[in-house]
Design an enzyme around this catalytic site. Structure first.
Site, PDB file in Angstrom:
ATOM      1  N   HIS A 139      -9.593   1.050   4.787  1.00  0.00           N
ATOM      2  CA  HIS A 139      -8.295   1.223   5.450  1.00  0.00           C
ATOM      3  C   HIS A 139      -8.468   2.149   6.659  1.00  0.00           C
ATOM      4  O   HIS A 139      -9.284   3.078   6.622  1.00  0.00           O
ATOM      5  CB  HIS A 139      -7.279   1.821   4.470  1.00  0.00           C
ATOM      6  CG  HIS A 139      -5.900   1.825   5.038  1.00  0.00           C
ATOM      7  ND1 HIS A 139      -5.463   2.825   5.865  1.00  0.00           N
ATOM      8  CD2 HIS A 139      -4.886   0.926   4.942  1.00  0.00           C
ATOM      9  CE1 HIS A 139      -4.221   2.547   6.255  1.00  0.00           C
ATOM     10  NE2 HIS A 139      -3.851   1.403   5.696  1.00  0.00           N
TER      11      HIS A 139
ATOM     12  N   GLU B 152      -5.477  -4.936  10.502  1.00  0.00           N
ATOM     13  CA  GLU B 152      -4.444  -3.925  10.718  1.00  0.00           C
ATOM     14  C   GLU B 152      -4.738  -3.158  11.998  1.00  0.00           C
ATOM     15  O   GLU B 152      -5.528  -2.194  11.979  1.00  0.00           O
ATOM     16  CB  GLU B 152      -4.412  -2.945   9.546  1.00  0.00           C
ATOM     17  CG  GLU B 152      -4.095  -3.576   8.215  1.00  0.00           C
ATOM     18  CD  GLU B 152      -3.529  -2.555   7.236  1.00  0.00           C
ATOM     19  OE1 GLU B 152      -2.442  -2.787   6.718  1.00  0.00           O
ATOM     20  OE2 GLU B 152      -4.183  -1.512   7.011  1.00  0.00           O
TER      21      GLU B 152
ATOM     22  N   ASN C 207       0.866  -1.176   0.000  1.00  0.00           N
ATOM     23  CA  ASN C 207       0.000   0.000   0.000  1.00  0.00           C
ATOM     24  C   ASN C 207       0.908   1.233   0.000  1.00  0.00           C
ATOM     25  O   ASN C 207       1.487   1.575   1.020  1.00  0.00           O
ATOM     26  CB  ASN C 207      -0.888  -0.041   1.254  1.00  0.00           C
ATOM     27  CG  ASN C 207      -1.715   1.222   1.429  1.00  0.00           C
ATOM     28  OD1 ASN C 207      -1.802   2.045   0.522  1.00  0.00           O
ATOM     29  ND2 ASN C 207      -2.323   1.369   2.601  1.00  0.00           N
ATOM     30  N   TRP C 208       1.022   1.861  -1.140  1.00  0.00           N
ATOM     31  CA  TRP C 208       1.964   2.982  -1.267  1.00  0.00           C
ATOM     32  C   TRP C 208       1.429   4.281  -0.668  1.00  0.00           C
ATOM     33  O   TRP C 208       2.152   5.274  -0.596  1.00  0.00           O
ATOM     34  CB  TRP C 208       2.317   3.217  -2.741  1.00  0.00           C
ATOM     35  CG  TRP C 208       3.038   2.086  -3.400  1.00  0.00           C
ATOM     36  CD1 TRP C 208       3.386   0.886  -2.834  1.00  0.00           C
ATOM     37  CD2 TRP C 208       3.504   2.050  -4.746  1.00  0.00           C
ATOM     38  NE1 TRP C 208       4.032   0.107  -3.758  1.00  0.00           N
ATOM     39  CE2 TRP C 208       4.118   0.793  -4.942  1.00  0.00           C
ATOM     40  CE3 TRP C 208       3.464   2.944  -5.812  1.00  0.00           C
ATOM     41  CZ2 TRP C 208       4.690   0.414  -6.161  1.00  0.00           C
ATOM     42  CZ3 TRP C 208       4.027   2.580  -7.024  1.00  0.00           C
ATOM     43  CH2 TRP C 208       4.637   1.320  -7.190  1.00  0.00           C
ATOM     44  N   LYS C 209       0.166   4.316  -0.337  1.00  0.00           N
ATOM     45  CA  LYS C 209      -0.463   5.521   0.225  1.00  0.00           C
ATOM     46  C   LYS C 209      -0.206   6.739  -0.687  1.00  0.00           C
ATOM     47  O   LYS C 209      -0.106   6.572  -1.902  1.00  0.00           O
ATOM     48  CB  LYS C 209       0.017   5.741   1.660  1.00  0.00           C
ATOM     49  CG  LYS C 209      -0.137   4.471   2.494  1.00  0.00           C
ATOM     50  CD  LYS C 209       0.024   4.655   3.963  1.00  0.00           C
ATOM     51  CE  LYS C 209      -0.116   3.308   4.649  1.00  0.00           C
ATOM     52  NZ  LYS C 209      -0.147   3.391   6.099  1.00  0.00           N
TER      53      LYS C 209
ATOM     54  N   GLY D 166       2.860  -1.160   4.237  1.00  0.00           N
ATOM     55  CA  GLY D 166       2.878   0.259   3.878  1.00  0.00           C
ATOM     56  C   GLY D 166       4.292   0.712   3.574  1.00  0.00           C
ATOM     57  O   GLY D 166       4.849   0.447   2.498  1.00  0.00           O
ATOM     58  N   GLY D 167       4.921   1.354   4.545  1.00  0.00           N
ATOM     59  CA  GLY D 167       6.253   1.955   4.375  1.00  0.00           C
ATOM     60  C   GLY D 167       7.278   1.053   3.706  1.00  0.00           C
ATOM     61  O   GLY D 167       8.005   1.496   2.808  1.00  0.00           O
TER      62      GLY D 167
ATOM     63  N   GLU E  23      -6.848   4.560   7.710  1.00  0.00           N
ATOM     64  CA  GLU E  23      -6.703   5.999   7.436  1.00  0.00           C
ATOM     65  C   GLU E  23      -7.980   6.553   6.806  1.00  0.00           C
ATOM     66  O   GLU E  23      -8.347   7.708   7.041  1.00  0.00           O
ATOM     67  CB  GLU E  23      -5.468   6.237   6.548  1.00  0.00           C
ATOM     68  CG  GLU E  23      -4.181   6.127   7.373  1.00  0.00           C
ATOM     69  CD  GLU E  23      -3.001   5.516   6.647  1.00  0.00           C
ATOM     70  OE1 GLU E  23      -2.965   5.529   5.405  1.00  0.00           O
ATOM     71  OE2 GLU E  23      -2.098   5.000   7.350  1.00  0.00           O
TER      72      GLU E  23
HETATM   73  P1  PGA Z   1       2.786   0.366   7.548  1.00  0.00           P
HETATM   74  O1  PGA Z   1       1.318   0.554   6.890  1.00  0.00           O
HETATM   75  O2  PGA Z   1       3.331  -0.948   7.030  1.00  0.00           O
HETATM   76  O3  PGA Z   1       3.566   1.540   7.089  1.00  0.00           O
HETATM   77  O4  PGA Z   1       2.583   0.312   9.028  1.00  0.00           O
HETATM   78  C1  PGA Z   1       0.456  -0.540   6.698  1.00  0.00           C
HETATM   79  C2  PGA Z   1      -0.854  -0.078   6.113  1.00  0.00           C
HETATM   80  O5  PGA Z   1      -1.314   1.024   6.478  1.00  0.00           O
HETATM   81  O6  PGA Z   1      -1.467  -0.762   5.289  1.00  0.00           O
END
Ligand code: PGA
Length: 249
Positions: free
Chosen positions: A95, A167, A9-11, A234-235, A97
């Protein structure tokens, strides 16, 4: 047999050129990976270019969100139909967020899950508790509720096109991963709940991914757990070599 899935997930990161360069490298180093599904989820602006670059590769493409309507007066939104047109294979829905920064609730997320299914899109449906909810002993109530409401009216046939991502909100982007035992407990709880909603056979076919600070050095222990079928990263998915180490785990 459940699919093992590693999704990135590149956000809100990367320009089109940066996205293409990342997947070019990833495509090269992961060309021999056959035993797991790899998915990358770039920002909307990079989807077309990334999908074109990954055409006939072993890497699937996902979007990070969508609207539940087909089209219309929804300024700034994108529909399932538009994603299919790119084409995109997956879409991340619910998600944390989206839930906590943009105020998306279970009812809205359920509409999106159903719209994705109606349009033949696979979804990565996310659930997870906040730190406050965990500390007050509400983890199972919260994720149980999110699963029940988010998957309301989804049929036994359609649930096979849904991947669930557990998550815990307190583990996302914080460097704090859930202990493998903590994650497994939540995954088992979700699996049992799916068994009650659908049946055991169906529940056993749904992949449940863990997400929250997944890194090359913690993926092995997590994925060794019976009910953890992969990761939503994510990161650590923003660098092809690091993401590949997670894929290869
Ligand atoms: P993260 O994010 O690996 O940077 O904690 C995961 C996600 O939000 O899907």
């Amino acid at each position: 047999m459940r699919k093992t899935i590693i999704a990135g997930n590149w956000k809100m990161n990367k320009t089109i050129a940066e996205s293409v360069s990342l997947v070019k490298e990833l495509k090269k180093i992961s060309a021999d990976v056959r035993n797991r599904e790899i998915i990358v989820c770039p920002a909307f602006t990079s989807l077309s270019a990334v999908a074109a670059e990954l055409k006939s590769s072993n890497i699937k493409v996902g979007a990070q969100n969508m609207h539940f309507e087909k089209n219309g007066a929804f300024t700034g939104e994108i529909s399932a139909l538009m994603l299919k047109d790119i084409p995109v294979d997956y879409v991340i829905l619910g998600h944390s967020e989206r839930r906590h920064v943009f105020g998306e609730g279970d009812e809205l997320i359920n509409k999106k899950v159903k719209a994705a299914l109606l349009n033949g899109l696979n979804s990565i449906f996310c659930v997870g508790e906040t730190l406050k909810e965990r500390e007050s002993g509400k983890t199972k109530d919260v994720i149980g509720n999110q699963v029940l409401k988010g998957l309301k009216d989804v049929s036994k046939k359609d649930i096979r096109k849904v991947v669930i991502a557990y998550e815990p909100v307190w583990a996302i982007g914080t460097g704090k991963t859930a202990a493998p035992e903590q994650a497994e407990e939540a995954h088992l709880f979700i699996r049992k709940l799916l068994g009650k909603i659908f049946d055991d056979n169906t529940s056993n076919s749904v992949s449940i991914l863990y997400g929250g600070s997944v890194k090359p050095d913690n993926i092995k222990e997590l994925i060794a757990k019976e009910n953890i079928d992969g990761a939503l990263v994510g990161g650590a998915s923003l660098d092809a070599k690091i993401f590949y180490q997670i894929i290869k785990c």
